[in-house]
Motif scaffolding. Structure first.
Motif, PDB file in Angstrom:
ATOM      1  N   LEU A  93       1.169  -0.976  -0.193  1.00  0.00           N
ATOM      2  CA  LEU A  93      -0.013  -0.096   0.490  1.00  0.00           C
ATOM      3  C   LEU A  93       0.826   1.287  -0.132  1.00  0.00           C
ATOM      4  O   LEU A  93       1.767   1.336   0.825  1.00  0.00           O
ATOM      5  CB  LEU A  93      -0.910  -0.102   1.025  1.00  0.00           C
ATOM      6  N   ASP A  94       0.445   2.048  -0.895  1.00  0.00           N
ATOM      7  CA  ASP A  94       1.286   3.289  -0.630  1.00  0.00           C
ATOM      8  C   ASP A  94       0.365   4.119   0.126  1.00  0.00           C
ATOM      9  O   ASP A  94      -0.766   4.787   0.301  1.00  0.00           O
ATOM     10  CB  ASP A  94       1.134   4.693  -1.671  1.00  0.00           C
ATOM     11  N   ILE A  95       0.893   4.220   1.727  1.00  0.00           N
ATOM     12  CA  ILE A  95       0.533   4.888   1.843  1.00  0.00           C
ATOM     13  C   ILE A  95       1.010   6.622   2.032  1.00  0.00           C
ATOM     14  O   ILE A  95      -0.019   7.530   3.387  1.00  0.00           O
ATOM     15  CB  ILE A  95       0.869   4.405   4.077  1.00  0.00           C
ATOM     16  N   ASP A  96       0.890   7.354   1.336  1.00  0.00           N
ATOM     17  CA  ASP A  96       1.493   8.389   1.508  1.00  0.00           C
ATOM     18  C   ASP A  96       0.706   9.102   0.051  1.00  0.00           C
ATOM     19  O   ASP A  96       0.927  10.218  -0.464  1.00  0.00           O
ATOM     20  CB  ASP A  96       2.783   8.410   1.245  1.00  0.00           C
ATOM     21  N   HIS A  97      -0.177   7.947  -0.216  1.00  0.00           N
ATOM     22  CA  HIS A  97      -1.400   8.616  -1.526  1.00  0.00           C
ATOM     23  C   HIS A  97      -2.159  10.131  -0.815  1.00  0.00           C
ATOM     24  O   HIS A  97      -2.686   9.887   0.195  1.00  0.00           O
ATOM     25  CB  HIS A  97      -1.555   8.018  -1.886  1.00  0.00           C
ATOM     26  N   GLU A  98      -2.178  10.533  -1.447  1.00  0.00           N
ATOM     27  CA  GLU A  98      -2.813  12.003  -1.979  1.00  0.00           C
ATOM     28  C   GLU A  98      -4.187  11.960  -1.072  1.00  0.00           C
ATOM     29  O   GLU A  98      -5.010  12.420  -0.813  1.00  0.00           O
ATOM     30  CB  GLU A  98      -2.853  12.927  -2.572  1.00  0.00           C
ATOM     31  N   ASP A  99      -4.614  10.542  -1.604  1.00  0.00           N
ATOM     32  CA  ASP A  99      -6.402  10.318  -1.669  1.00  0.00           C
ATOM     33  C   ASP A  99      -6.893   9.354  -0.098  1.00  0.00           C
ATOM     34  O   ASP A  99      -8.030   9.029  -0.709  1.00  0.00           O
ATOM     35  CB  ASP A  99      -7.038  10.065  -3.135  1.00  0.00           C
ATOM     36  N   HIS A 285      -1.912  -3.386  -6.695  1.00  0.00           N
ATOM     37  CA  HIS A 285      -2.875  -3.657  -6.839  1.00  0.00           C
ATOM     38  C   HIS A 285      -3.491  -3.276  -5.291  1.00  0.00           C
ATOM     39  O   HIS A 285      -5.207  -2.721  -5.009  1.00  0.00           O
ATOM     40  CB  HIS A 285      -2.896  -5.099  -7.232  1.00  0.00           C
ATOM     41  N   GLY A 286      -2.796  -3.720  -3.965  1.00  0.00           N
ATOM     42  CA  GLY A 286      -3.445  -2.933  -2.980  1.00  0.00           C
ATOM     43  C   GLY A 286      -3.548  -1.907  -2.700  1.00  0.00           C
ATOM     44  O   GLY A 286      -4.468  -1.233  -2.260  1.00  0.00           O
ATOM     45  N   THR A 287      -2.897  -0.710  -3.116  1.00  0.00           N
ATOM     46  CA  THR A 287      -3.509   0.348  -3.246  1.00  0.00           C
ATOM     47  C   THR A 287      -4.777   0.926  -3.970  1.00  0.00           C
ATOM     48  O   THR A 287      -5.792   1.862  -3.549  1.00  0.00           O
ATOM     49  CB  THR A 287      -2.068   1.833  -3.722  1.00  0.00           C
ATOM     50  N   HIS A 288      -4.896   0.132  -4.920  1.00  0.00           N
ATOM     51  CA  HIS A 288      -6.480   0.476  -5.416  1.00  0.00           C
ATOM     52  C   HIS A 288      -7.529  -0.352  -4.478  1.00  0.00           C
ATOM     53  O   HIS A 288      -8.809   0.581  -4.793  1.00  0.00           O
ATOM     54  CB  HIS A 288      -6.726  -0.313  -7.199  1.00  0.00           C
ATOM     55  N   ALA A 434     -20.749  -7.495  -6.658  1.00  0.00           N
ATOM     56  CA  ALA A 434     -20.414  -6.078  -6.118  1.00  0.00           C
ATOM     57  C   ALA A 434     -19.964  -6.099  -7.760  1.00  0.00           C
ATOM     58  O   ALA A 434     -19.171  -6.342  -8.498  1.00  0.00           O
ATOM     59  CB  ALA A 434     -19.806  -6.010  -5.053  1.00  0.00           C
ATOM     60  N   PRO A 435     -19.610  -4.171  -7.909  1.00  0.00           N
ATOM     61  CA  PRO A 435     -19.372  -3.307  -8.997  1.00  0.00           C
ATOM     62  C   PRO A 435     -17.930  -3.608  -9.261  1.00  0.00           C
ATOM     63  O   PRO A 435     -17.096  -4.403  -7.851  1.00  0.00           O
ATOM     64  CB  PRO A 435     -19.849  -2.410  -8.042  1.00  0.00           C
ATOM     65  N   GLY A 436     -17.662  -3.998 -10.575  1.00  0.00           N
ATOM     66  CA  GLY A 436     -15.534  -5.182 -10.491  1.00  0.00           C
ATOM     67  C   GLY A 436     -15.141  -4.473 -11.660  1.00  0.00           C
ATOM     68  O   GLY A 436     -14.659  -5.308 -12.052  1.00  0.00           O
ATOM     69  N   VAL A 437     -15.458  -3.641 -13.095  1.00  0.00           N
ATOM     70  CA  VAL A 437     -15.445  -3.337 -13.848  1.00  0.00           C
ATOM     71  C   VAL A 437     -15.196  -2.329 -14.059  1.00  0.00           C
ATOM     72  O   VAL A 437     -15.969  -1.038 -13.320  1.00  0.00           O
ATOM     73  CB  VAL A 437     -16.580  -3.980 -15.021  1.00  0.00           C
ATOM     74  N   LYS A 438     -14.870  -1.843 -14.696  1.00  0.00           N
ATOM     75  CA  LYS A 438     -13.800  -0.336 -15.122  1.00  0.00           C
ATOM     76  C   LYS A 438     -14.051   0.541 -13.453  1.00  0.00           C
ATOM     77  O   LYS A 438     -15.250   1.224 -13.607  1.00  0.00           O
ATOM     78  CB  LYS A 438     -15.009   0.446 -15.944  1.00  0.00           C
ATOM     79  N   ILE A 439     -13.181   0.354 -12.504  1.00  0.00           N
ATOM     80  CA  ILE A 439     -13.595   1.013 -11.311  1.00  0.00           C
ATOM     81  C   ILE A 439     -12.790   1.500 -10.955  1.00  0.00           C
ATOM     82  O   ILE A 439     -10.909   1.202 -10.835  1.00  0.00           O
ATOM     83  CB  ILE A 439     -13.311   0.107 -10.066  1.00  0.00           C
ATOM     84  N   TRP A 440     -12.941   2.806 -11.319  1.00  0.00           N
ATOM     85  CA  TRP A 440     -11.969   4.089 -10.452  1.00  0.00           C
ATOM     86  C   TRP A 440     -11.410   4.648  -9.250  1.00  0.00           C
ATOM     87  O   TRP A 440     -11.968   4.568  -8.333  1.00  0.00           O
ATOM     88  CB  TRP A 440     -12.027   4.941 -11.450  1.00  0.00           C
ATOM     89  N   ASN A 446       0.631   9.326  -6.507  1.00  0.00           N
ATOM     90  CA  ASN A 446      -1.292   9.980  -6.404  1.00  0.00           C
ATOM     91  C   ASN A 446      -1.488   9.640  -7.922  1.00  0.00           C
ATOM     92  O   ASN A 446      -1.956  10.758  -8.828  1.00  0.00           O
ATOM     93  CB  ASN A 446      -0.528  11.287  -6.552  1.00  0.00           C
ATOM     94  N   LYS A 447      -1.320   8.544  -7.936  1.00  0.00           N
ATOM     95  CA  LYS A 447      -2.034   8.467  -9.383  1.00  0.00           C
ATOM     96  C   LYS A 447      -3.288   7.790  -8.811  1.00  0.00           C
ATOM     97  O   LYS A 447      -3.604   7.035  -8.328  1.00  0.00           O
ATOM     98  CB  LYS A 447      -0.931   7.553 -10.702  1.00  0.00           C
ATOM     99  N   TYR A 448      -4.676   7.642 -10.568  1.00  0.00           N
ATOM    100  CA  TYR A 448      -5.649   6.465 -10.759  1.00  0.00           C
ATOM    101  C   TYR A 448      -5.341   6.228 -11.966  1.00  0.00           C
ATOM    102  O   TYR A 448      -5.522   6.347 -12.827  1.00  0.00           O
ATOM    103  CB  TYR A 448      -6.656   7.818 -10.386  1.00  0.00           C
ATOM    104  N   VAL A 449      -6.466   4.798 -11.829  1.00  0.00           N
ATOM    105  CA  VAL A 449      -6.383   4.330 -13.221  1.00  0.00           C
ATOM    106  C   VAL A 449      -7.729   3.628 -12.927  1.00  0.00           C
ATOM    107  O   VAL A 449      -8.199   3.141 -11.641  1.00  0.00           O
ATOM    108  CB  VAL A 449      -5.053   3.478 -13.896  1.00  0.00           C
TER     109      VAL A 449
END
Length: 531
Positions: A93-99, A285-288, A434-440, A446-449
């Motif tokens: 996990l990126d524990i420093d992520h802005e979000d 993966h873990g950060t997402h 539960a929702p699992g396709v194209k989850i942002w 500090n990125k998002y996908v």
């Protein structure tokens, strides 16, 4: 943790409620009576809506989301919840992520950097969780590890056949990947840039270098087919094929770096406190997954996490690029339980398990401590009632505990495509979808996908579980499990499942026959808590 290939569970309601009062009538705030009629009303999703479609409502928006927006607007409002710790057993996990600011669990009993086990839990400097993989990133698949043990190993014959089949498949991809990789390198060297666009390719006009002309042609085709983010998508495909051949399926490779024997429980305290891992990029993966649960709502940065307040993410790094070890998962679950997690998310899975009893014991331990575990069903488009996938909470068809939810993945298109084409399913072994396709959601730096998978569906459900446990902390893990199953929106439409896209009635795809609904779950929890 299973990567995608290149583009190219149930007790009846009465059992859940037997410890409190007579069974309550199911609460279904969204009436699906007219949804399955044809012609089906659909709502095209704008890009901004697609980034948060899991928050939307099936009836209001005709999008099969979890009605999270409705839960916040019409139910939670000014209610105050209690803090819930969610353990995320994953790749790091990126524990420093802005979000994720303010959403990371901190062990207040531990003093950072003093190289001492201040709280006496056996883990030195476990400030934000624990890294059971240490400095390792790549690893074999479990079937590869079985083959390495020799022909006397249990399940050797099945593992060897699967290994040979998978290697042959990857070798079919390899020539194409080699060609594209070589062309990509040539274009980058000519343009003198690592990131280029289709316009950059079109500006290559030289004709006196046949090799470069061919490389341009190849990469123009790739860019045209994949779209603007072709380089990221291409990297994912290259990493998948080469990772399979070099690490996952390579019997000559060994990724373990912790100094323990993963086939015994003699040594339990190994790894380190760096939950980012040796390279934070590999914690994507873990950060997402963590972001789906807890990224800040309404700040305009990324998506909106299911839980707006009162949540902390505890990072447990135990899932490599390859198959997780049962030992790491079992100890990771126990670590999260012992350090206060009330919900644990496990977005991982594999076809073989050599020490499944260790994981079962950890599940039962979590149940004894009133902890709910949410597992991803897996991404092989298979029927789990016929083909096993691990981890599982069943032993020879019998549940080992009543604190596990297994989650299938939904697509954002209601109708025959409702079940994600990759999602595992099973009327006995998948609990709810539960929702699992194209989850942002968040990824390192500090990125998002957008990501797809039951890996994304599981934390969506885990987030709803955390909401319920936050506002109704007196409800048990078992009660919360059955609330999420029983309060979901019932679906009767015909859906396509499996590799052959067989048309079946949705109720046959999971135990509940429903999709997760946060608003309904809170309504049912409120009613149960008053009893």
């Amino acid at each position: 943790m299973k990567s995608f290939k290149p583009l190219f569970i149930s007790a009846v309601v009465a059992l859940a409620l037997s410890s409190c009062s007579p069974a309550l009538a199911p609460i279904v705030a969204t009436n699906p009576a007219n949804i399955d009629k044809t012609p089906l009303k659909t709502t095209p999703l704008k890009e901004q809506d697609l980034k948060r479609w899991s928050d939307l409502d099936l009836v209001k928006d005709t999008v099969p989301g979890m009605s999270v927006d409705k839960a916040y607007k019409e139910f939670i409002k000014n209610k105050k919840g209690t803090k819930i710790i969610v353990g995320v057993v994953d790749s790091g996990l990126d524990i420093d992520h802005e979000d994720l600011k303010g959403k990371i669990w901190t062990n207040k009993k531990e003093i950072a950097g003093n190289n001492k086990d201040d709280d006496g839990n056996g883990y030195i400097d476990d400030i934000h969780g624990w890294n059971f993989l240490g400095e390792a990133t790549n690893e074999n698949l479990e079937l590869t590890r079985i083959v390495k043990k020799g022909s006397s190993a249990p399940n050797y014959t099945e593992a060897k056949a699967a290994l040979d089949e998978k290697k042959a498949e990857m070798m079919q991809y390899k020539p194409q990947m080699d060609m594209i990789s070589k062309a990509d390198k040539a274009v980058k060297e000519y343009l003198k840039k690592d990131v280029y666009t289709l316009d950059d390719l079109n500006k290559i006009t030289t004709t006196d270098n046949p090799s470069l002309v061919q490389s341009k042609k190849i990469m123009t085709s790739v860019a045209s087919q994949m779209g603007p983010n072709f380089q990221d998508d291409l990297k994912g495909q290259l990493d998948y094929v080469y990772g399979q051949l070099n690490y996952n399926l390579n019997v000559e490779f060994s990724g373990r770096k912790t100094g323990d024997n993963p086939d015994t429980m003699d040594m339990k305290f190994y790894g380190n406190g760096n939950v980012k891992g040796p390279d934070v990029v590999d914690a994507l993966h873990g950060t997402h997954v963590a972001g789906i649960i807890a990224q800040i709502r309404g700040n305009g940065l990324g998506g909106d996490g299911v839980v707006a307040n009162n949540v902390e993410i505890m990072a447990v790094r135990a899932v490599p690029n390859g198959d997780e070890y049962d030992k790491d998962i079992a100890l990771g679950i126990r670590y999260a339980v012992d350090n206060g997690a009330k919900v644990i998310n496990g977005s991982f899975g594999k076809d073989f398990s050599t020490h499944k009893e260790w994981v079962w014991d950890a599940i039962k331990y979590a149940e004894s401590k009133d902890v709910l575990i949410v597992f991803a069903a897996g991404n092989d488009a298979k029927n789990l009632d016929k083909e096993a996938s691990f981890p599982t909470d069943t032993n020879n068809g019998t549940s080992v505990a009543d604190n596990v939810l297994t989650i299938g993945a939904l697509n954002y298109e209601y109708g025959s495509k409702l079940v994600a084409d990759f999602s595992n399913y099973g009327q006995k072994n998948v609990d709810v979808f539960a929702p699992g396709v194209k989850i942002w959601a968040t990824i390192p730096n500090n990125k998002y996908v957008f990501e797809n998978g039951t890996s994304m569906a599981s934390p969506n459900a885990a987030g709803v579980a955390a909401l319920v446990r936050s506002y109704y902390p007196k409800l048990t893990a078992s009660q919360v499990k059955h609330i999420i199953m029983d309060s979901g929106t019932p679906i009767s439409t015909t859906v396509a499942v499996g590799e052959k896209k067989e048309n079946v009635a949705f109720p046959t795809t999971c135990v509940s026959g429903k999709i997760v609904n946060a608003y309904n779950a809170l309504l049912m929890a409120d009613q149960m808590s008053k009893k």
